[in-house]
Design an enzyme around this catalytic site. Structure first.
Site, short mmCIF file in Angstrom:
data_model
loop_
_atom_site.label_atom_id
_atom_site.label_comp_id
_atom_site.label_asym_id
_atom_site.label_seq_id
_atom_site.Cartn_x
_atom_site.Cartn_y
_atom_site.Cartn_z
N ARG A 72 0.95 -1.05 0.10
CA ARG A 72 -0.18 0.09 0.28
C ARG A 72 0.75 1.18 -0.02
O ARG A 72 0.31 2.42 -0.58
CB ARG A 72 -1.16 -0.06 1.30
CG ARG A 72 -1.91 -1.17 1.12
CD ARG A 72 -3.19 -0.86 2.31
NE ARG A 72 -4.00 -1.96 2.30
CZ ARG A 72 -5.28 -1.65 1.39
NH1 ARG A 72 -5.47 -0.60 0.96
NH2 ARG A 72 -6.06 -2.83 1.55
N HIS A 76 -18.99 0.48 1.88
CA HIS A 76 -17.84 -0.44 1.47
C HIS A 76 -17.85 -0.47 -0.21
O HIS A 76 -18.49 -1.28 -0.57
CB HIS A 76 -17.92 -1.83 2.17
CG HIS A 76 -18.02 -1.97 3.46
ND1 HIS A 76 -16.86 -1.66 4.44
CD2 HIS A 76 -19.06 -2.24 4.58
CE1 HIS A 76 -17.27 -1.84 5.51
NE2 HIS A 76 -18.48 -2.24 5.65
N CYS A 79 -15.84 -1.47 -2.12
CA CYS A 79 -15.18 -2.67 -2.89
C CYS A 79 -16.47 -3.63 -2.92
O CYS A 79 -16.33 -4.37 -3.87
CB CYS A 79 -14.13 -3.13 -1.97
SG CYS A 79 -12.78 -1.93 -1.64
N GLU A 137 -10.67 -2.64 -5.00
CA GLU A 137 -10.01 -1.63 -4.15
C GLU A 137 -8.74 -1.23 -4.72
O GLU A 137 -8.28 -0.05 -4.85
CB GLU A 137 -9.98 -2.43 -2.72
CG GLU A 137 -9.20 -1.26 -1.81
CD GLU A 137 -8.86 -1.81 -0.42
OE1 GLU A 137 -8.36 -1.31 0.32
OE2 GLU A 137 -9.10 -3.03 -0.35
N GLU A 160 -1.39 -8.47 4.30
CA GLU A 160 -2.51 -8.47 4.76
C GLU A 160 -3.10 -9.93 4.22
O GLU A 160 -2.91 -10.45 3.35
CB GLU A 160 -3.49 -7.42 3.87
CG GLU A 160 -2.76 -6.13 4.24
CD GLU A 160 -3.50 -5.02 3.42
OE1 GLU A 160 -4.71 -5.30 3.03
OE2 GLU A 160 -3.18 -3.90 3.54
N ASP A 187 -13.98 5.01 -12.04
CA ASP A 187 -13.96 6.33 -11.90
C ASP A 187 -13.12 7.25 -12.54
O ASP A 187 -12.31 8.04 -11.91
CB ASP A 187 -14.31 6.47 -10.49
CG ASP A 187 -14.81 8.19 -10.00
OD1 ASP A 187 -15.59 8.53 -10.99
OD2 ASP A 187 -14.64 8.70 -9.03
#
Length: 807
Positions: free
Chosen positions: A454, A773, A775, A494, A483, A551
């Site tokens: 990330r 959420h 995602c 995501e 993760e 988007d």
């Protein structure tokens, strides 16, 4: 990845201006220029294949139009069958017509007006602007020595009835019940093409041989057709009888302009909405489809002068004809499909003429979506696609030759299945390679596995995609380092969301956000490495490939450039991403600058003295002002009243093409490295945008019907409050809600149902705001006690949320 365009085997004709799939590509033998057909993805037919195709004529594949004599018996039988129910009094007449037809069949074969291919023909639009068709040829533009002889226009009968006279006759007939005068008018007017021209030609003494004016009295035509359906049955039958007469008389030789006028008028006949007239309608469409290129050129330009209402009616009538022939409600109404395989190709080719006419007008007469035939969503699209790939524009008809008729939903299915087949093929090859090296197969080899941190999202993503370029066509799976969790779709979405947000952030410097147009455009700053632009292109390609809606706010011009050309050229020296751009394109990105240039074009004073400009532009790059010449020695050439149009065009081309060429070329190659497919030839730029970003058309009632619930029932009071509030929102608030819950305010191609939107019960205090959420397209809603509280909290949440927190 590039898909080579194989050479074809016919004489070359000039392509329209602007990049295409291959400047040297030509249509295969048998292809008909001007029919609105897509350039074939492959045309590897050699001379020997002609014999093989002749042997396959018995197949169930749709074939091109057969000559009239060969189909006379089938057509005649079809005519009896289609007309016997409502127009039973035609039986004796049709028997006579059949005998006449059989007796004259051989000598009435149509002769095509042969026009040689001429290069450098100017100002001739392609028949279908969407699919980069060959340039049309008009007989008026050919050199005198090459013109085919034009048949002389026969003298027309003299008809003096005016619109007012006709309307008076209609009123008298309604009041008296005596329809003889009206019957005589209709039976005489539609008895032949000459009589149609005598009645509806504005001036029978003028030739009207130009594309600018068809010479048709549109008002009179409209009045006559509007009254027709309200007349007695014998009047309507007399019109159809006359049309049959006219079609039999005119099926021979080169057409005159009067013939073309008659075709144009007959296409607007509202009687052809009735299935009992479809046999006659089919023969009319067949004759129009078989016209020469020059004749089609006139019909296209004349059709664009038809009023919007009438134009839409003709298009709807053609679409209905195709739909009912494919899926007849009463099959007994039509001849067997094997005896009328030419019906659908004929109608589609005529529809292509109207699509071309629609594309010549800006703004278009009707939306390009009005040409979609949703019935085609239910046929075997992949068979159509494979036929098109294998046979191109040869004798086998395929709807893919006419992509304007295929809906975006159907095109998405084609692209997805084509993508799946490529994914399976790549995965299978990986498995075979592994086994051949006697290595243990690993399930991970079947996927494009992207592992990123990330804290280094962009650099890690860039490295992963560059290192695994050969795996881009495999199914995408994303893992965030450190993760736990399996990617069931949420992590992939995501990853897209976070990466897009970071790359398009103004501080990142790759794209410039224009507040006036609310869209991003490529930064013209020069840099040493354009690989990150390639990453953005690959991201868009992966999104389409994996059915993810992004988007992204690019202007329509971007998608036009992305299809220039739609297939990556084999020659890497060929320019890509360069298209014809206009001031309208600049308006969509930089409206203020475009307005200023438009003011320059309309300025009535002395441009040279008052503006004191040269063919030069200035741009700031990292605090330094740099100048660029728009043409050689541009800094020494003043802008004047005479050359200002050239200045504006060069300025727009510099901003949208030349100044960002390297950036966009990297973006182009990134997108096509994932989405290299002949299916892209089927798409319009607007459709690519919808595939990438979704549709802006919202239907919240459809969302309500498809929403899933967790912890709630759809009859619960909180849910009822929620939908009462949402359905009462303004469009702006509805978009904000959709963006809040899904990460985008646009709808996937499949509609709201494809969002898989879910409302979950949040076991928190009602003082809390709703939580989303993105995602998983999930909205967590506390059980608010009343509608007022729910509306207040919901508006606060959707109006102030940005990313994963509140502003």
């Amino acid at each position: 990845m590039s898909l080579p365009i194989p050479p074809t085997a016919t004489a070359a004709a000039d392509l329209p201006p602007g990049p295409g799939p291959d400047p040297g590509a030509e249509l295969p033998p048998g292809a008909e220029l001007g029919q609105g057909s897509a350039a074939p993805p492959a045309a590897e037919e050699e001379e020997g294949e002609g014999e093989e195709e002749e042997e396959e004529e018995g197949d169930k594949e749709r074939e091109k139009l057969p000559p009239l004599p060969a189909a006379s018996s089938a057509a005649a039988g079809g005519l009896e069958r289609g007309a016997k129910n409502q127009f039973s009094t035609f039986s004796n007449f049709i028997t006579t017509i059949n005998q006449k037809k059989e007796g004259t069949g051989n000598r009435n074969s149509p002769t095509q007006l042969v026009i040689p291919n001429i290069k450098n023909v100017r100002d001739l639009p392609p028949i279908c602007l969407d699919v980069r068709q060959k340039q049309r040829i008009s007989i008026d533009t050919l050199p005198q020595e090459l013109k085919a002889p034009i048949p002389p226009e026969p003298s027309l009968p003299i008809r003096t009835k005016t619109v007012k006279d006709f309307q008076d006759d209609i009123e008298k007939s309604k009041s008296s019940g005596d329809w003889k005068a009206v019957h005589d008018f209709y039976s005489t007017t539609f008895d032949s093409f000459l009589e149609i021209n005598a009645a509806f030609k504005k001036d029978t003494n003028s030739a009207f041989n130009t594309i600018e004016d068809s010479g048709i009295d549109a008002k009179f035509v409209n009045v006559v057709y509007d009254a027709l359906l309200n007349t007695p049955q014998d009047v309507q039958k007399s019109v159809l009888k006359g049309i049959i007469n006219g079609l039999l008389q005119e099926w021979k030789g080169p057409r005159t302009k009067d013939d073309l006028r008659a075709y144009c008028i007959l296409l607007q006949n509202p009687q052809f909405s009735n299935t009992s007239t479809y046999v006659i309608y089919a023969h009319l469409l067949r004759q129009i489809a078989a016209l020469t290129e020059a004749d089609h050129h006139f019909l296209v330009h004349w059709s664009k002068k038809i009023s919007q209402q009438r134009f839409k009616q003709v298009v709807d009538r053609l679409l209905q004809f195709i739909s009912l022939r494919l899926f007849p409600a009463k099959p007994e109404e039509f001849p067997p499909m094997m005896k009328c395989t030419w019906w659908i190709p004929s109608a589609t080719k005529v529809l292509a003429l109207f699509n071309a006419a629609n594309s010549l007008i800006s703004p278009p007469i009707i939306s390009y979506m009005d040409f979609y035939n949703s019935t085609l969503d239910h046929i075997d699209l992949m068979e159509e696609y494979h036929n098109w790939q294998c046979y191109g524009n040869s004798h086998r008809f395929s709807f893919c030759q006419y992509p304007f008729i295929i809906s975006i939903a159907a095109k998405k299915v084609i692209i997805q299945r084509d993508s799946e087949q490529q994914m399976i093929s790549i995965a299978r090859q990986s498995l075979v390679d592994k086994v051949s090296r006697r290595q243990k197969p690993d399930m991970n080899m079947l996927f494009l596995n992207v592992k990123v941190r990330r804290t280094h999202l962009v650099s890690d993503s860039l490295d992963e995609l560059a290192r695994k370029r050969a795996d881009l066509k495999k199914k995408l799976k994303v893992t965030f380092v450190g993760e736990a969790g399996l990617d069931m779709g949420g992590l992939t979405k995501e990853w897209f969301l976070l990466l897009i947000r970071q790359i398009f952030h103004p501080d990142y410097g790759m794209f410039t956000y224009h507040k006036d147009s609310r869209c991003h455009w490529f930064s013209s700053f020069k840099c040493d490495n354009y690989s990150e632009f390639r990453l953005v292109g690959a991201l868009m390609g992966l999104a389409v490939y994996n059915s993810i809606t992004l988007d992204i706010r690019f202007p329509p011009c971007c998608y036009k450039k992305l299809l220039s050309p739609p297939i990556v050229p084999c020659d890497h020296n060929t320019l890509v991403g360069i298209c014809d751009v206009t001031l309208d394109d600049l308006f969509q990105i930089m409206p203020e600058l475009a307005h200023g240039l438009n003011e320059l074009l309309s300025y009535e004073g002395n441009v040279e003295e008052d503006f004191y400009s040269t063919f030069q532009v200035f741009q700031e790059e990292f605090g330094v002002i740099k100048s660029y010449n728009l043409k050689p020695n541009g800094d020494k050439i003043p802008v004047t009243n005479q050359n200002r149009k050239e200045y504006v065009q060069l300025y727009v081309d510099f901003l949208l093409n030349k100044s960002i060429y390297k950036q966009f070329a990297a973006f182009y190659y990134g997108f096509h490295s994932v989405c290299a497919s002949y299916a892209l030839l089927l798409l319009r730029p607007e459709e690519v945008e919808i595939l990438v970003c979704g549709s802006p058309e919202l239907d919240m009632s459809a969302l309500q019907r498809s929403t899933q619930y967790e912890g709630y029932q759809k009859t619960d009071l909180t849910i009822r409050y929620f939908w009462d509030v949402v359905l009462g929102f303004s469009l702006d608030l509805q978009k904000k809600l959709l963006h809040f819950a899904t990460g985008s305010d646009r709808v996937p191609v499949g509609g709201m149902a494809d969002l898989n939107f879910k409302i979950s019960k949040s076991e928190t205090s009602t003082n809390w705001l709703p939580v989303a959420h993105t995602c998983f397209n999930q909205l967590c809603l506390p059980p608010y006690k009343n509608k007022k509280e729910l509306k207040q909290k919901l508006i606060i949440g959707i109006s102030n949320a940005e990313g994963f927190g509140l502003e």
